[in-house]
Each structure stands twice: as C-alpha cells, then as structure tokens.
Design a protein around this motif. Structure first.
Motif, PDB file in Angstrom:
ATOM      1  N   MET A   1       0.829  -1.190   0.000  1.00 23.86           N
ATOM      2  CA  MET A   1       0.000   0.000   0.000  1.00 23.86           C
ATOM      3  C   MET A   1       0.868   1.246   0.000  1.00 23.86           C
ATOM      4  O   MET A   1       0.933   1.997   0.951  1.00 23.86           O
ATOM      5  CB  MET A   1      -0.944   0.004   1.181  1.00 23.86           C
ATOM      6  CG  MET A   1      -0.296  -0.408   2.498  1.00 23.86           C
ATOM      7  SD  MET A   1      -1.423  -0.161   3.847  1.00 23.86           S
ATOM      8  CE  MET A   1      -1.453   1.603   3.969  1.00 23.86           C
ATOM      9  N   ALA A  54       9.432   0.304   1.956  1.00 30.20           N
ATOM     10  CA  ALA A  54       8.695  -0.715   2.683  1.00 30.20           C
ATOM     11  C   ALA A  54       9.486  -1.186   3.891  1.00 30.20           C
ATOM     12  O   ALA A  54       8.926  -1.462   4.945  1.00 30.20           O
ATOM     13  CB  ALA A  54       8.411  -1.890   1.771  1.00 30.20           C
ATOM     14  N   TYR A  58      10.388   3.890   7.836  1.00 30.25           N
ATOM     15  CA  TYR A  58       9.292   4.337   8.686  1.00 30.25           C
ATOM     16  C   TYR A  58       9.805   5.278   9.761  1.00 30.25           C
ATOM     17  O   TYR A  58       9.044   5.800  10.563  1.00 30.25           O
ATOM     18  CB  TYR A  58       8.584   3.142   9.310  1.00 30.25           C
ATOM     19  CG  TYR A  58       7.751   2.450   8.298  1.00 30.25           C
ATOM     20  CD1 TYR A  58       6.519   3.005   7.911  1.00 30.25           C
ATOM     21  CD2 TYR A  58       8.178   1.306   7.669  1.00 30.25           C
ATOM     22  CE1 TYR A  58       5.765   2.403   6.957  1.00 30.25           C
ATOM     23  CE2 TYR A  58       7.425   0.704   6.713  1.00 30.25           C
ATOM     24  CZ  TYR A  58       6.208   1.261   6.355  1.00 30.25           C
ATOM     25  OH  TYR A  58       5.454   0.650   5.408  1.00 30.25           O
ATOM     26  N   GLY A  61       8.430   8.717   9.426  1.00 30.72           N
ATOM     27  CA  GLY A  61       7.025   8.425   9.126  1.00 30.72           C
ATOM     28  C   GLY A  61       6.216   9.686   8.917  1.00 30.72           C
ATOM     29  O   GLY A  61       5.359   9.752   8.048  1.00 30.72           O
ATOM     30  N   GLU A  65       3.905  10.718   5.930  1.00 28.63           N
ATOM     31  CA  GLU A  65       2.485  10.984   6.146  1.00 28.63           C
ATOM     32  C   GLU A  65       2.076  12.269   5.437  1.00 28.63           C
ATOM     33  O   GLU A  65       1.033  12.349   4.803  1.00 28.63           O
ATOM     34  CB  GLU A  65       2.213  11.093   7.636  1.00 28.63           C
ATOM     35  CG  GLU A  65       0.733  11.058   7.964  1.00 28.63           C
ATOM     36  CD  GLU A  65       0.456   9.931   8.929  1.00 28.63           C
ATOM     37  OE1 GLU A  65      -0.532  10.032   9.625  1.00 28.63           O
ATOM     38  OE2 GLU A  65       1.228   8.968   8.974  1.00 28.63           O
ATOM     39  N   GLN A  68       1.710  11.659   1.875  1.00 28.24           N
ATOM     40  CA  GLN A  68       0.552  10.908   1.382  1.00 28.24           C
ATOM     41  C   GLN A  68      -0.471  11.867   0.789  1.00 28.24           C
ATOM     42  O   GLN A  68      -0.727  12.935   1.319  1.00 28.24           O
ATOM     43  CB  GLN A  68      -0.090  10.152   2.535  1.00 28.24           C
ATOM     44  CG  GLN A  68       0.703   8.924   2.924  1.00 28.24           C
ATOM     45  CD  GLN A  68       0.186   8.318   4.192  1.00 28.24           C
ATOM     46  OE1 GLN A  68      -0.696   8.881   4.822  1.00 28.24           O
ATOM     47  NE2 GLN A  68       0.745   7.186   4.552  1.00 28.24           N
ATOM     48  N   TYR A  72      -5.695   9.575  -0.363  1.00 29.75           N
ATOM     49  CA  TYR A  72      -5.369   8.437   0.473  1.00 29.75           C
ATOM     50  C   TYR A  72      -5.790   8.709   1.912  1.00 29.75           C
ATOM     51  O   TYR A  72      -6.417   7.889   2.566  1.00 29.75           O
ATOM     52  CB  TYR A  72      -3.869   8.166   0.397  1.00 29.75           C
ATOM     53  CG  TYR A  72      -3.441   7.046   1.282  1.00 29.75           C
ATOM     54  CD1 TYR A  72      -3.785   5.737   0.949  1.00 29.75           C
ATOM     55  CD2 TYR A  72      -2.738   7.296   2.438  1.00 29.75           C
ATOM     56  CE1 TYR A  72      -3.420   4.711   1.775  1.00 29.75           C
ATOM     57  CE2 TYR A  72      -2.373   6.273   3.266  1.00 29.75           C
ATOM     58  CZ  TYR A  72      -2.717   4.971   2.939  1.00 29.75           C
ATOM     59  OH  TYR A  72      -2.356   3.960   3.749  1.00 29.75           O
ATOM     60  N   GLU A  76      -8.559   6.699   4.133  1.00 33.19           N
ATOM     61  CA  GLU A  76      -8.313   6.094   5.448  1.00 33.19           C
ATOM     62  C   GLU A  76      -9.313   6.624   6.464  1.00 33.19           C
ATOM     63  O   GLU A  76      -9.923   5.864   7.214  1.00 33.19           O
ATOM     64  CB  GLU A  76      -6.885   6.415   5.906  1.00 33.19           C
ATOM     65  CG  GLU A  76      -5.837   5.546   5.266  1.00 33.19           C
ATOM     66  CD  GLU A  76      -6.029   4.087   5.642  1.00 33.19           C
ATOM     67  OE1 GLU A  76      -5.960   3.762   6.847  1.00 33.19           O
ATOM     68  OE2 GLU A  76      -6.290   3.269   4.740  1.00 33.19           O
ATOM     69  N   ARG A  79     -12.650   5.254   5.882  1.00 32.55           N
ATOM     70  CA  ARG A  79     -12.731   3.837   6.247  1.00 32.55           C
ATOM     71  C   ARG A  79     -12.904   3.707   7.757  1.00 32.55           C
ATOM     72  O   ARG A  79     -13.774   2.975   8.231  1.00 32.55           O
ATOM     73  CB  ARG A  79     -11.466   3.117   5.789  1.00 32.55           C
ATOM     74  CG  ARG A  79     -11.558   1.622   5.890  1.00 32.55           C
ATOM     75  CD  ARG A  79     -10.319   0.982   5.319  1.00 32.55           C
ATOM     76  NE  ARG A  79      -9.116   1.392   6.027  1.00 32.55           N
ATOM     77  CZ  ARG A  79      -8.779   0.983   7.239  1.00 32.55           C
ATOM     78  NH1 ARG A  79      -9.554   0.114   7.875  1.00 32.55           N
ATOM     79  NH2 ARG A  79      -7.697   1.411   7.810  1.00 32.55           N
ATOM     80  N   LEU A  80     -12.077   4.446   8.488  1.00 37.18           N
ATOM     81  CA  LEU A  80     -12.159   4.358   9.938  1.00 37.18           C
ATOM     82  C   LEU A  80     -13.534   4.792  10.431  1.00 37.18           C
ATOM     83  O   LEU A  80     -14.152   4.142  11.269  1.00 37.18           O
ATOM     84  CB  LEU A  80     -11.076   5.239  10.569  1.00 37.18           C
ATOM     85  CG  LEU A  80      -9.661   4.680  10.443  1.00 37.18           C
ATOM     86  CD1 LEU A  80      -8.667   5.682  10.998  1.00 37.18           C
ATOM     87  CD2 LEU A  80      -9.549   3.372  11.188  1.00 37.18           C
ATOM     88  N   LEU A  87     -19.771  -0.572  13.428  1.00 39.38           N
ATOM     89  CA  LEU A  87     -19.641  -1.229  14.723  1.00 39.38           C
ATOM     90  C   LEU A  87     -20.716  -0.715  15.676  1.00 39.38           C
ATOM     91  O   LEU A  87     -21.427  -1.493  16.321  1.00 39.38           O
ATOM     92  CB  LEU A  87     -18.253  -0.935  15.274  1.00 39.38           C
ATOM     93  CG  LEU A  87     -17.735  -1.935  16.283  1.00 39.38           C
ATOM     94  CD1 LEU A  87     -17.465  -3.253  15.599  1.00 39.38           C
ATOM     95  CD2 LEU A  87     -16.446  -1.392  16.900  1.00 39.38           C
ATOM     96  N   GLU A  91     -23.895  -2.677  17.190  1.00 34.04           N
ATOM     97  CA  GLU A  91     -24.029  -2.723  18.648  1.00 34.04           C
ATOM     98  C   GLU A  91     -25.426  -2.264  19.042  1.00 34.04           C
ATOM     99  O   GLU A  91     -26.095  -2.900  19.849  1.00 34.04           O
ATOM    100  CB  GLU A  91     -22.967  -1.831  19.265  1.00 34.04           C
ATOM    101  CG  GLU A  91     -22.658  -2.223  20.681  1.00 34.04           C
ATOM    102  CD  GLU A  91     -21.407  -1.519  21.168  1.00 34.04           C
ATOM    103  OE1 GLU A  91     -21.407  -1.074  22.315  1.00 34.04           O
ATOM    104  OE2 GLU A  91     -20.433  -1.413  20.387  1.00 34.04           O
ATOM    105  N   THR A  94     -27.821  -4.968  18.088  1.00 34.63           N
ATOM    106  CA  THR A  94     -27.717  -6.166  18.929  1.00 34.63           C
ATOM    107  C   THR A  94     -28.024  -5.855  20.376  1.00 34.63           C
ATOM    108  O   THR A  94     -28.259  -6.771  21.148  1.00 34.63           O
ATOM    109  CB  THR A  94     -26.320  -6.784  18.819  1.00 34.63           C
ATOM    110  OG1 THR A  94     -25.360  -5.753  18.966  1.00 34.63           O
ATOM    111  CG2 THR A  94     -26.143  -7.509  17.508  1.00 34.63           C
TER     112      THR A  94
END
Lengths: 720, 501
Positions: A1, A54, A58, A61, A65, A68, A72, A76, A79-80, A87, A91, A94
């Motif tokens: 990635m 890769a 890092y 980093g 970052e 990026q 991207y 991210e 997505r989070l 979730l 929850e 349920t």
C-alpha cells in the motif's frame, strides 16, 4: 500500500537523481536499445525505492504521512469512520437482543426463585393439609365409636366444618395459583407485546441503521470523490503545465524544423533545377548521338541486306552444286558398296590365309622352342666349359704373370741394389728401399677381390645344386676357393641350419613373398635377409661366421664318442667331396675331419649367433665394403702395374745417376792421377821404411833411453 | 426485435390460460408489426402478401398502400422460427431440446412456459434462465445465494420444502413426495423445513388452524402424533449436505395446542436413523423442537463417527447436562467444527464435560452456549480448556451467570491464546474488578477481534479501553489480510501508526 503521491515524488526525485550523474542511456535517445535500457534502469530504481520504503523508512514516518496524498488520507479517514459507524450500528441493533437476553436471564432467575417458593409453599400446604386430613380421619374413627346420635351429629358437624376448612384452604390455594396463572397470562401477553415492540424497535433500528449507513457511505464516497477530484485537478493542472511547456518546446522545435525544412526544400529545388538543365543538355546530346547511331546502323542494315542477298544467291548456287554432288555421291556410294563386297571377299580369303599362317607359325614356334631348349642346354655346357677355360686361362695368366713379374722383380732388385750401392757408397746418403705396393704384389692383380656374402651364398648353393644335379660330375663348384679348413658342404649345412633357426630375423612380408619361389632361391633370399640383419657383408665375415660355428662347437661339446661316430659318414662325404674337388687348393690340414655341423644342436644356434654378433661388432668399421661384382677381370690396372714396375726408379734418380756418372768420370780421372801418385808414394814409402828401419836401429840403441828427452816423444811415428 | 416480440406475445397469454394461448400466439405470429392484434381477421395469410411483393420488387414492398385493407408489411417468419414455435408448443408431449443447435436451444428455452410439468423439464433442462423464470414466478422473494447460486437447485429445494411443510401424515399421500425424488435427487443439496404438521386427530371445533389442513381434512382418528418420516426421502437424495428442521407449527395463532409441538420418540429414532444413513450430510440443525436430554442422546449417538458432519445446531431446545455430556463425547468422535447449544439448560457439569472435550479437540472452531446456566464452575472449566486448545476461534457465553472468577481466568487465557478471535460475555455479572482484569488480559492480546461485554457490569472506562485494543487488533488483522506476503513487522507498525494518527 504505497501511497501514490509519495511514489510520484520519489519517482521525480529518482529521475532527477538519475538525470544528473548518469550520462549513459537516456530515454530520449534515438537508439531503441538505449531507450529500453534506460527504461529498465528506471524500473529497477523504482523497485529499489519501493523496497527501501517498505523496509526501513518508517523512521521518517511523519514526513511520509505528509507526503501521502489527500485522497489516500481521505480514504483512510472514511474507512475508519465507516468502520466505527458499522460497529456502533451493529451494537445498537444487537443491544436489543442483549437486553432481551438479560431480561430472560433475570426472568429465569426470578422464575426459579418463585418456583422454589411456590414449591415450598405447596409442600407446607400439603403437610398442613395432611395433618388436618389425618386429624379428620382420626376423628372418623372416633365417630364410629360414638353411640349417642347427638354426639355423633356434633362430631359430624365438626367434621364437616373441618372438611370445609380443608377444602377452603385447598380452594384458597387453588385460587391463589389461578390468580398467579392469571398474572402469568397477563405477563405472557405483556411479554408478547414487549417482544413485538422489541421486534418493531429492532426493525426500526435496522432500517435506521441501513439508512444511516447508506447516508454515511454516500457522504464518504462524496468526500473521497471530492478528494480525488481535487487531486485530479491538481494533477491535471500540473500535467497541463507540463504539457504546455512540452508543447511550447515542441512548437519551437517544430518551427525550427520548419525553417530548416524550407531551407532544405529551397536548396533541393535549386539542385533540381540544375539537375534538370543538365539532364536536358545531356538528353539532347545523347539524342543526337543516338540519331547518328541510328543512321549508321541503317546504313549498315542496307549493307547487310545487300550482303544478305548476295549470300542468298551464293547459297542457292551452292545448293545446286551440292545437289549435283549429292547425286554424284550416291553413285559413288553404290560403287563403294560393290567395292566393299569385293573387299569382304578379300578379307575372308585373307582370314583363311591368316589361320593357316597361325598354324604354321605355331608349328614353327614349337620347333624353335625345342631348338631354344637345346641351345640353352648347350649354352649351359658352354658356360661350364667357359668357366673351365676361364680357370685354366686364369692359371696360365697367373703363371705367365708370375714369370714376368719374377723377371721384372729381378731387374728391379738389381736396379735397387745398384741404387743402393750408389747411394751408400758413392753418395754417402742413407738409402731406403722404396716401398711401392706393386713390389709386394705376387700374382695377377685384383685376383683377390672380395666377394660379398651373398655371392658366396649363391655359389655355395649353386654348387650344392649342381652337386645334387650331377653328383658324378668332375668339377662341382671347383672354382670356389673355400677357406682353408671348411668344406663347402659343411658351410652349406651350417647356413641351412642358420636359415631354419633364425627365421625371426626375416620380415614377415618377405616370407609371404617367398612362398611361391624355388627352395634354393628361397634359402638364398632368406639368408640374404638374415645376413643383412646380422651385419655380415662380405666373404670374410661369412667365413668368420662359419669358423665361429665350428670353433664354438669344438669348445663347447666335449670330445666324445658320439662325435666320431656321427661325424664318420660326414667325413666320408667330405672326403668324397675333396676327391671330387681335387682342383681346389687345399691345405693338408683340411683333410682332418672338421667338426660336423650336425652336432650343432639347433637350440645352440641362437646362442652362437649372439656370441658371434657381439664379437663381430668391434672390428667392423674400418673397411668400406667393396661390393663390385667382377666376373670379367679388370685389366686396366695391369698396364699401370707394369708401367709402375718400369718406373720403379724415378726420373730424378736417373738424372742423379747421369750426373753421378759424369762426376764419377771426373772422379775416375782424379783417381787415376791419384793412382800414379800413389805409386810414387809407395816408392817413397819404401824408401821411407828403409830409412825408418835404419832409424829404428838407431833409436833402439840403449843410448836413447838414457837421454833426457827420448826421440820417440819428439816425433811422431806415422800411422798407417 | 422480432424474436422478443414473439416471446412477449407468447409469455403473456401463458399467464392467463392455455386456451387463449394458441389463438393469440398464432395471431401474434402473423401480426407482429400490426398496430392492433385485435385486427386478426383482417390480416391476410402471409402467402397472399408475399405474392404481390415478389413481383413488385424490393422498393415497392416497402410502400404501404392505404386503400388495400389486406396489405401488411409483416414478413413471413423463417422456417426455423416456425419449427421452434412448434417445438415449444408441443414440448410437453414431445420434448426436443438436445438435438437442436445451441442458438435454437436458447430460443426454445426462452419461449418455454414455466408451468410445464417437472417430469418433463427436471432432468432435461439445465438452463439457469428457465429455472429463474420458474422461481420468480412462484416465489416473490428469491435469495439464490442461499442455494449455491443455482436457480435450478433453488427451485427444487424450495419446491421440496414447500411439499414437506404442507405434508400431513396419514392424510397426504407420501407418493407426492417420493414421486418427486427421481426428479430432484441430483439438485437438492439443502433441506430447510421450519414446520412439520402433526396428523389430524382433533375434533372439528379445533381445526382450521391452517389453510392446507382444513382443506384436506378427513375423519381420520389416530392416536400417534408422529410427523413425516424423512428416511426414504433423505436416502434418495445423493447430494444432501444440509438438513435444518423444526418440529413445530408456524402461524398457529389462537389455535395453540401443546400437541402441535411434540417431537415424539418415534420421530427422534427415525430422524436419528435418517441422519446416520446420510453420509454426505455436513450441517444438521434441529431447533425449537423440545429436544430433551434423552432425545439429544439418541440423536448424538447416531452422529458419532459421522464422516462428513461439520456443524451441529441444537439451539432453543431443552437439553440439560446429560445432553451436553453426549455432545462432549461427540466432539471427540467426529470432525465437528461448529457446535451450537444456545438457549438450552446446560449447567455447570455439562459445561465441565464440554470443557474437558474441548481441551483435547483440534476441530471445533465455534462454540455457542448462549443463554444457558453454566455459572462460574463451568466458565472456569472452559477457560482452563482454552489454555490448551489451539483451534477455537469463536466462543459465545452470553447470559450464563458468569462472574469475576471466570473473568480472571479468561484474562489469563487472553494473554496466552492466539487463535480466539471472538468472545461474547454479554449479560453476565462480571463486575468492575473482572472488567479490569479482562482489560489487563486484553493488553497482551493481538488476535482478538470481537469481545462483547455489554450489560455485564464492567466500568465504562475499561470497556472503552478494551474497545480500543480490539480496534488496534482489527487494524492489524486487516493489514495482514491485505498484504499476506508483506513482512509482519512493518504491517503491524503501520497499523499502530494509523491508530495513533
């Protein structure tokens, strides 16, 4: 990635990095191979960068970052966010189930408690009721014993009351339980309602969740799209800029190329014009030339036509002629044919004649061959005779030679004596006898020519053959002067033995060649080969060999009875051979029986040969082989010889002699004078002696001795 | 263009009735481009229209003459079309399909009616589109994914399930199902039946609970309340892999009777024999059927050493400790991967025996003991078992009266175990201290992805922190899944980094 943005930045960096230090392959090169190479290098560099990133980069980093891209990051984030949303949503949904579960658990616990209490209660109830029932039943017993109706009635009433109480208790319990059941019913209905409410809630929440999620997803999608859009815009603008720059550069270059091209075109046009003019001129000249050529050719064509017609006529004429000739030739042919027939007849006649001739000649041939055979035998006889005469001639020649030589030698010796006398007595010089080769010569010259071993062999064998052929003949191989002690036969036998035993010295090829040959020839050739291998070249060697054999035999085999017994027949044979070959000079020694070659055991032959070869080696070298086959005597040296004999006293000596003669003449004169003087002298001497005698007498007197100085010492007594 | 029109004209009447189909289909053939099909009488046969057109040439054929009532632009269909139509029409009597060319086969299949008897179509037609039409026609909602993505399989499975649902023992003819067997034996992989009707034995006042029941109810009186025996059917299905059964009645409403929900011993025995005989069975579910300890033991006995079974679901029953012990024995004698005993009556001894089996098991992936009552003793035993187990990934212990001691043990397990991905401890009494201990255990764990601790009395703070740890684990797992070839260290590092940012 790997984030694409950072990659691009890296890539650019790499490009810069690559562009500055490496001059080698570039992407904008004209050669395709180089371009490919450059691309490969670039890809490798990119891979390397990726790997590095890769693995270990890092550490910085934060930097990466920042690098990026927005998209991207947006991805991210989205997505989070969405994961969280999902979730939470699940929850939330349920939660209902969990709530139901815990309710159920609580219910179960409570239910259990209530159940337990109820059971307790029931048990208590059962106990109490049982007690009461027992009481009642006891009372029934009591009641049976009662005789008084009133009592009985009372008791019955009491019993009734008791029973009623018991029943009431039971009923109460039942009603309680029923009430409980009722409440349970209500509870159940409530629960059902609650459940349906829960389900409604669940559905609601699920729907809501679905809606929320969809909305959120849409939103996030929008965000991501926006981010991508922005990024794309940026990328587009940057690309556009690049593109424009490139376009400008391209345009500039295009213009440049255009001007260049225009110039070139003009140049080319000019050149073209020039070329055209030049071509025109050339064309014209060529045209003129060609037209001239055409005219010439036309003329030639006319000429050719004329000649053609001429030729045609000629040919026609010829044709006619030929026709006539043909006719003539046909006539001739027929004539020839008839002639051929005639000739055929002649040929047949001739053939028959030829056959006859052939027969005749065959007969003639037969008669001639018989003649030839006869002549050959005659010739052989003649040869024998010649050989015989040659021997005799030889002998005569030798005798005459010897006689003359003796005479000459006498003369020479006399001359030498004279010379010697002259030299020693007259000249007072030391005389040395001249040592000429011919002085020692006895007999005809070059009689002693050495024969080669092969010749000897041939002779030996020939002799044997002749011996075999004509045993009784008077002269078998007499001309052969065999060495002193060895008979021809012995030699032959030894040679045969040698031949048989030392076949290994012969080449195998030779053997195969020898097969078809005569026995004697075979032996000859074999022996030749063996001798060449052993190094035996001439007569002497051969005789040495034979001698060696015999001596070896004598040494090694002890004198035994066997020897004589075996040798005796041989001896006889030898004796016979001697008698036959009486012409051959032989020393009397030879008559003693030679050791038989038969006694030489075939196994010993090789040993003997070895010893012989080792012995022979040493004295070999000094003599150059004189290999001249001389059947006819060479008389070239004879005259020389005789001449040499005449010139035994050289011319200088003769001159000396002449000079000496004159000198001696003079000397003679002197001598004669001297002789006269001598006579005088002798007379004087006689006087002298007389005087001396007188003197002696005087001297011998005693007075002399008494003298101080004896007169003998004063004067000398002359000596003779 | 033409073709689609034909199919539409064909398929439309087939919805209504077969009697009109012939008429309209013949009419449709002739008048495809005609504005109204009702004008069928005025339309001439195709031969007539062809007569003038052939003489007049191509250009004149295109022209429409207004005065001529018999004029039509319709072109005569090709002979192949006609043949195909004929084949479609007479497919029931004379099915011709395999002999045709592929393109013609396609056409025929597109035009076939979904109402054709199964005896004709079942083993002949493989085309998914046809079976899709059949399915969509019969059922409004179709989840083809639940049937392996095959419409044909779905059709037959649903059909069979439908038949089984409405089968009334001793009233319905068993041949109805058995006659279907040769047709569907190759296509049915799954049987999911959520109701089995009992035999009719009740007096008339209590009937009318079901439409199908009431319609075919007779005066039959039988003491037994046994349900349909699946034995014959299952033995005939060669590919059966899943069997999900509920011995009960749906939608009974106010007609509730306890008798409707009876899973008798005969049922149990026959079911056990059936399951034992079916060697391809992978999934067996028997839920909401009042299976008590004895019945469970009978069933599980028949499942011992079953070669293929992977999932056993006995949730919502009445299984107690003895049944749980039997299940534990089954764990040691099969390749079971999923065991579901949710909402039963398993208590501590049952849980202990399960834990004992679990400690030495290497097949079981998922264990569900929701809504039982294993309490701390059972919970501790299971936690001990998990310390040695290397296979289990999912464990559901919701609503089991667990409390702090179990939590302490589980926290130890969490720091050791690396296979567990999901644990559910909701609806227990874990308490504040237990929550803290679990949090400690979580801090060492890198594999757990889900950990449900709702309504278990833990402090919110620790729940939040556990959630954070789970989040980190999920990120790491995602990284691993995305780049399995990548090195582990950078991936995890990245995960942490992302979490931090």
């Amino acid at each position: 990635m790997n984030p694409p943005g950072s990659l691009r930045v890296l890539e650019e960096k790499e490009k810069e990095h690559l562009a500055t230090p490496t001059v080698g392959p570039s992407i904008h090169s004209d050669i395709p191979q180089e371009r490919i190479q450059a691309r490969r290098l670039r890809i490798a560099a990119r891979l390397e960068a990726r790997r590095r990133e890769a693995l270990g980069e890092y550490l910085d980093g934060k930097e990466s970052e920042e690098d990026q891209s927005k998209s991207y990051r947006q991805k991210e984030e989205s997505r989070l966010k969405l994961a969280k949303l999902l979730l939470c949503g699940t929850e939330l949904v349920t939660n209902i189930q969990v709530a139901a579960d815990i309710r159920e658990v609580h219910r179960r616990v409570e239910e259990e408690e209530i159940k337990r209490q109820r059971l307790e209660k029931l048990e208590n109830e059962v106990k109490t009721s049982q007690d009461k029932f027992d009481e009642i039943t006891v009372k029934w017993e009591e009641g049976k014993q009662k005789r008084i109706p009133q009592d009985l009635w009372e008791m019955l009433n009491a019993q009734q009351v008791h029973c009623a109480g018991l029943i009431e208790d039971k009923n109460k319990l039942i009603s309680e339980l029923q009430q409980e059941l009722e409440t349970k019913h209500d509870q159940y209905v409530k629960d059902l309602k609650k459940q349906s409410g829960d389900i409604c809630l669940l559905l609601e929440r699920m729907e809501e969740q679905v809606k929320n999620v969809m909305k959120a997803f849409r939103q996030e999608l929008q965000h991501i799209e926006n981010a991508f859009e922005v990024e794309r815009q940026e990328l587009l603008t940057s690309n556009k800029k690049k593109w424009e720059q490139a376009l400008q550069a391209h345009n500039a270059k295009e213009m440049e190329y255009l001007t260049h091209r225009i110039k070139k075109v003009e140049d080319h046009e000019k050149q073209l014009n020039k070329q055209r003019i030049w071509d025109c001129e050339e064309y014209n000249t060529i045209k003129i030339k060609l037209e001239q050529d055409v005219q010439i050719l036309e003329q030639q064509l006319q000429q050719m036509k004329a000649t053609y017609q001429l030729n045609q006529e000629k040919l026609e004429y010829n044709f006619q002629v030929l026709k006539k000739r043909d006719e003539e030739s046909t006539v001739i042919k027929s004539q020839q044919k008839s002639k051929i027939n005639c000739l055929h007849d002649v040929l047949n006649n001739l053939r028959s004649k030829y056959n006859k001739q052939v027969k005749q000649f065959q007969e003639e041939n037969q008669s001639l061959t018989s003649d030839y055979k006869r002549l050959v035998t005659q010739f052989k006889e003649m040869q024998k005779a010649i050989r015989h005469f040659a021997l005799i001639d030889d002998k005569q020649f030798r005798e005459i030679w010897l006689m003359n030589e003796e005479e000459a030698k006498d003369l020479i010796s006399r001359a030498f004596d004279v010379d010697r006398v002259i030299h020693t007595h007259h000249l007072g010089l030391p005389w040395t006898a001249p040592d000429f080769w011919f002085l020692k010569n006895v007999g005809p010259i070059s009689q002693q020519q050495r024969k080669s071993a092969t010749q000897i062999l041939e002779e030996v064998l020939m002799e044997a053959e002749e011996e075999g052929a004509e045993e009784a003949a008077s002269e078998p191989g007499s001309y052969l002067d065999l060495p002193k002690q060895v008979s021809a036969k012995t030699t032959r036998k030894i040679l045969m033995l040698l031949c048989d035993e030392s076949g290994f010295l012969i080449e195998s090829k030779l053997l195969s060649l020898l097969l078809p040959l005569d026995k004697n020839e075979c032996y000859l050739l074999k022996l030749d080969a063996i001798f060449s291998a052993l190094g035996i070249e001439n007569e002497d060697d051969l005789y040495k060999l034979v001698d060696f054999f015999l001596r070896y035999q004598a040494h090694h085999s002890a004198p035994s009875q066997e020897r004589t017994s075996v040798a005796s027949p041989l001896e006889k044979l030898d004796l016979q051979g001697e008698k036959e070959g009486s012409l051959v000079e032989r020393e009397p020694q030879e008559k003693q029986p030679p050791p038989s070659p038969r006694l030489i055991h075939p196994n010993d032959v090789l040993k003997i040969l070895e010893a012989f070869v080792t012995g022979l080696r040493k004295p070999r070298d000094f003599r150059a082989p004189v290999k001249l086959l001389k059947v006819v005597r060479d008389d070239s040296k004879d005259s020389e010889y005789w001449k040499a004999l005449t010139t035994v006293i050289p011319a200088t000596t003769l001159n000396l002699w002449d000079a000496l003669y004159t000198a001696l003449e003079k000397y003679h004169l002197v001598l004669t004078q001297r002789a006269k003087l001598l006579i005088e002298n002798s007379s004087l001497e006689r006087q002298n002696t007389e005087l001396q005698q007188l003197l002696q007498q005087y001297v011998d007197s005693k007075i002399n001795s008494e003298l101080q100085v004896p007169p003998t010492q004063v004067f000398r007594v002359p000596t003779k | 263009m033409e073709e689609t029109q034909i199919t539409s004209s064909l398929s439309f009447p087939s919805w209504s009735s077969t009697s009109t189909q012939d008429q309209s289909s013949t009419a449709g053939q002739a008048s495809i481009t005609g504005p109204q099909p009702s004008k069928s009488s005025a339309i001439p046969p195709p031969v007539k229209s062809k007569g003038p057109s052939s003489g007049a040439g191509v250009r004149r054929m295109r022209r429409i003459i207004a005065e001529d009532a018999e004029w039509s632009v319709a072109i005569v269909p090709l002979l192949t079309e006609l043949c195909i139509q004929h084949i479609v029409k007479n497919f029931q009597n004379n099915p011709i399909l395999k002999q045709l060319l592929p393109e013609h086969q396609k056409k025929v299949l597109n035009q076939l009616s979904p109402d054709l008897p199964l005896a004709v179509t079942a083993n002949l037609i493989e085309d998914e589109n046809y079976w899709r039409r059949c399915c969509t026609q019969r059922w409004p909602v179709c989840h083809v994914d639940e049937h392996g993505g095959s419409w044909k399989r779905m059709f037959f499975e649903l059909h069979l399930e439908n038949l089984l649902k409405h089968f009334i023992p001793s009233t319905t003819d068993p041949e109805v199902i058995l006659s279907l067997l040769p047709l569907c034996r190759n296509y049915v992989h799954t049987i999911r039946v959520d109701q089995f009707l009992p035999p009719v034995q009740l007096p008339p006042p209590l009937r009318g609970r079901d439409q199908s029941d009431s319609s075919s109810e007779g005066e039959m009186e039988e003491p037994a309340t046994d349900h349909y025996q699946l034995g014959d059917l299952v033995a005939g299905l060669s590919h059966l892999e899943e069997l999900s059964l509920v011995y009960g009645v749906k939608d009974c409403g106010m007609n509730f009777e306890w008798n409707l929900f009876l899973f008798t011993y005969r049922d149990c025995h026959s079911l056990a024999a059936t399951v034992k005989a079916c060697h391809t069975l992978k999934i067996f579910r028997l839920t909401r059927s009042k299976v008590d300890d004895d019945k469970a033991r009978i069933l599980i006995c028949s499942l011992l050493d079953h070669a293929a079974l992977e999932e056993l679901d006995l949730s919502h029953n009445l299984i107690g400790d003895r049944g749980a012990r039997a299940a534990a024995k089954l764990l040691g004698h099969s390749r079971l991967r999923v065991l579901n005993l949710a909402n039963n009556q398993v208590r501590a001894p049952g849980a202990q025996s399960l834990a004992h089996a679990l400690a030495h098991n290497s097949n079981l992936v998922s264990l569900n003991l929701r809504l039982n009552c294993i309490e701390d003793e059972g919970g501790q035993a299971l936690a001990h078992a998990l310390q040695t187990n290397k296979c289990l990934t999912t464990l559901h212990l919701g609503g089991n009266e667990l409390s702090e001691p179990t939590a302490t043990l589980l926290s130890q397990v969490l720091s050791i175990n690396t296979t567990l991905t999901s644990i559910n401890l909701s609806c227990n009494h874990i308490g504040l201290d237990g929550g803290k201990q679990l949090l400690e255990g979580m801090s060492d764990n890198k594999s757990l992805l889900e950990f449900d601790l709702r309504l278990s009395g833990i402090a919110q703070e620790s729940e939040y922190l556990i959630g954070q740890a789970l989040c980190a684990n999920r990120e790491a797992a995602r990284q691993r899944a995305l780049s399995p070839s990548h090195f582990m260290s950078p991936a995890t590092a990245k995960g942490h980094e992302n979490l931090a940012g």
